[in-house]
Design an enzyme around this catalytic site. Sequence first.
Site, PDB file in Angstrom:
ATOM      1  N   THR A  51      52.798  19.611  20.695  1.00 16.90           N
ATOM      2  CA  THR A  51      52.950  20.993  21.003  1.00 16.90           C
ATOM      3  C   THR A  51      53.439  20.958  22.496  1.00 16.90           C
ATOM      4  O   THR A  51      53.021  20.195  23.183  1.00 16.90           O
ATOM      5  CB  THR A  51      51.667  21.807  20.726  1.00 16.90           C
ATOM      6  OG1 THR A  51      51.844  23.227  21.251  1.00 16.90           O
ATOM      7  CG2 THR A  51      50.304  21.172  21.663  1.00 16.90           C
ATOM      8  N   GLU A  52      54.376  21.405  22.608  1.00 18.27           N
ATOM      9  CA  GLU A  52      55.322  21.550  23.715  1.00 18.27           C
ATOM     10  C   GLU A  52      54.460  21.939  25.161  1.00 18.27           C
ATOM     11  O   GLU A  52      54.872  21.551  26.222  1.00 18.27           O
ATOM     12  CB  GLU A  52      56.416  22.265  23.917  1.00 18.27           C
ATOM     13  CG  GLU A  52      56.405  23.601  23.602  1.00 18.27           C
ATOM     14  CD  GLU A  52      56.625  23.981  22.233  1.00 18.27           C
ATOM     15  OE1 GLU A  52      56.035  23.529  21.437  1.00 18.27           O
ATOM     16  OE2 GLU A  52      57.138  25.447  21.945  1.00 18.27           O
ATOM     17  N   ASN A  53      53.146  22.479  25.003  1.00 15.09           N
ATOM     18  CA  ASN A  53      52.623  22.777  26.317  1.00 15.09           C
ATOM     19  C   ASN A  53      51.569  21.725  26.701  1.00 15.09           C
ATOM     20  O   ASN A  53      50.885  21.674  27.449  1.00 15.09           O
ATOM     21  CB  ASN A  53      51.562  23.977  25.981  1.00 15.09           C
ATOM     22  CG  ASN A  53      50.739  24.050  24.907  1.00 15.09           C
ATOM     23  OD1 ASN A  53      51.190  23.451  23.643  1.00 15.09           O
ATOM     24  ND2 ASN A  53      49.430  24.283  25.126  1.00 15.09           N
TER      25      ASN A  53
END
Lengths: 220, 220, 236, 236
Positions: A51-53
Amino acid sequence: MTSANTGLDREQMAQRVALDIPDGSYVNLGIGIPELIAKYVPEGREFIYHTENGLLGMGPSPEEGQGEPELINAGKRQVTALPGAAYFHHADSFSMIRGGHLDLCVLGALQVAKNGDLANWSTGGPDAIPAVGGAMDLVAGVKQIFVVTQHCTKKGEPKLLDACTFPLTGVGVVSRIYTDLAVIDVTPEGLRVVELSPGLDFAYVQERTGTELLPAATKS
Amino acid sequence: MTSANTGLDREQMAQRVALDIPDGSYVNLGIGIPELIAKYVPEGREFIYHTENGLLGMGPSPEEGQGEPELINAGKRQVTALPGAAYFHHADSFSMIRGGHLDLCVLGALQVAKNGDLANWSTGGPDAIPAVGGAMDLVAGVKQIFVVTQHCTKKGEPKLLDACTFPLTGVGVVSRIYTDLAVIDVTPEGLRVVELSPGLDFAYVQERTGTELLPAATKS
Amino acid sequence: MIDKTVPSLADAVQEIHDGATVMVGGFGEAGSPVELIHALIDQGASYLTVINNNTGSGEVGLAALINAGRVKKMICSYPRSQNSTVFPDLYRSNKIELELVPQGTLAERIRAGGAGIPGFYTPASVGTPLADGKELRSFEGKDYVLEHGLRADFALLKAKCADRYGNLIYNKTARNFSPLMAMAGSTTIVQVAEIVHAGGIDPEHVITPGIFVQKVVRVPNPAHESQLVRDGVTYP
Amino acid sequence: MIDKTVPSLADAVQEIHDGATVMVGGFGEAGSPVELIHALIDQGASYLTVINNNTGSGEVGLAALINAGRVKKMICSYPRSQNSTVFPDLYRSNKIELELVPQGTLAERIRAGGAGIPGFYTPASVGTPLADGKELRSFEGKDYVLEHGLRADFALLKAKCADRYGNLIYNKTARNFSPLMAMAGSTTIVQVAEIVHAGGIDPEHVITPGIFVQKVVRVPNPAHESQLVRDGVTYP
């Protein structure tokens, strides 16, 4: 819920996508139907979700009341971290994306063109608040981009078109499209139907598509 | 050891530089005489030493036999890490350097020009193995560059010149020069003597310098 | 089940081909994957382009690889050593190429390669011979030089500990270039002293996430280059 | 003795001036420095340019700062929220400017600013309206867009723990943009739940080395934005 002869429901679409993900893949899932895919890892395979966060090794949603406000996914929902997970900052996270280290990203779509152009961030309307998030980085960097979407809009307008009319997210980036009605490959010749949903025929799907569909190669 | 009336020895030069470092400074020390500076933190001050191979909070050399081959400085000598230290990789380390986060870097020199040009990595000779290390990044990024060097080469040739003849490390980067003979500022007008080493007079230092020296501003 | 561990050093380096570009971790001896390099010497691949900050010491590790004539070109910032003449001798006799890169630019080029950044601007080297032939560009009145991302077919690294996913932690200043090279190597091969179960490395402490690692091999008691040199060891 | 801790939130934000550029850490509520933002509202600085991935939620934290009319311009990737109309309302009535940046480009621009890189090339946004007016350049046959490093006068961050040098560790996905903004802020101000003695954070586990941090203030039990919104809290 949709009736059987009008195609797959959201869960079935997510399940269908999961079948095509190779064992050991590093996968980023977009917001919406793509998020559902994580539930359907086929027997004997292991996927690692990014997840890019800032999390690799993302696990399922926490039990009610067990979540943490600072352990979330890109859709800002609470998630969990599996054994072997890693946290990192945004520059490292997008280095994974931009640097071609992720195998697959599954995104939703507003429109997809026959050449693989994707529009999924803005309708371009005068009152729309433009919001792009990480979509442009994902389509530019991840090795393979799948789209999973309803075949038509709620108003019944086709989403698969000769050319997108909404602002693009990326040019020629989509390789495969999963809809409630069919699985469709983006090929140099145009969109080719790989698989029809149970009970549907080619003409039914073509009618709901804004570009000419090619029949499955094995049927030609 | 040199006799008193021919200027400072290496340890004294290092000690002299240390006097001019403000409390709380983040400092990178080059190889050679600069390395000696770490021993001479003036009473009441705290400096944080950065070594570009990935350590902030570098401490003194370890006791004999207590060193570790994987805890070294940029000169590849074994060092220690103080409480509050941090390890990081090379890109983060040079982000500190290039991004202007370090207050001071003290380097050795082959030549310094009156405009602050520095040559300290190669004599440009045909048989020289060129080796630059981190010097060009340091002079380009650190807020203030001090040079500490013998005033002349072993052969007695001046190192402070109108213009460098060796390949440059950086253009107009040096702000102050500490030698065995004097402390000298780089100013828009040229090199200005700030302080003469004990027992030396201006003419003695000028004789050993390849560019016109300006007398200390307070003496004019 | 994902498991990136391989049983032997020979397995780890097996696919490295003639002409490959190979990043080798380490700054001096700290982080140098000596055992992987020796396995590469045994394996025989030649005409290599090697990227490392230095050129090794004595006649072990990287210096031994160079001494064996396997390296066509070095890309590094500091190809000198107090106790090795391997590289200088070959360089003076034109038997090895050198691309000299400032250390910070080298680090950033490797990171950029791994991060999908094909080019960036840096102030380092402007006005020096190392900027010769490179494009200059002014941003807010200051000059910068264009540098390019650097990738490699393989990265050979040493870390302290891994799990089966390839998550890595390092030891002190042995970290140096390795997390960057892990990103920039198409196939990243890591020797580690210890392999722990999944979850054995706290997710907050992981330095190199496993996505950047393809193969892990256990070398429980890695040699220290300086000790080998003191002991007069040469390889092979 | 170096000691970057300050006694109060008011001290921490005291020097932020009208017209300042302020980076605010956090992705959604994770890592959002709610108490620092509220202190900034109390302090009164206006005409701010704020850099954050989002625009806040409810009427607390960043959304409250915007709602109070203190923000002239937002630089972000996703200025929408499921439970706030503060930004959309002001945007539609032309009372606030927006610079929309793809999330990965935003992260890399902030890192570049902190790392002394004035410009770099990225493939993201090529062929889209967000590349309009930007310089394109081809590397090995593929197009990239030139993006610029981003710095700020101040960075307001939330971390889990600090020591007196400003070394930081974060909590899970609350890390997100904060280590980058710490690098890019001329004055980086951090609220932490805990302050430990020097050495209380293992040097191997430090995420933000103290060199990037100027002020640390202790907020032992920081509020969670989502809880405040659920409780119907508005600020001030």
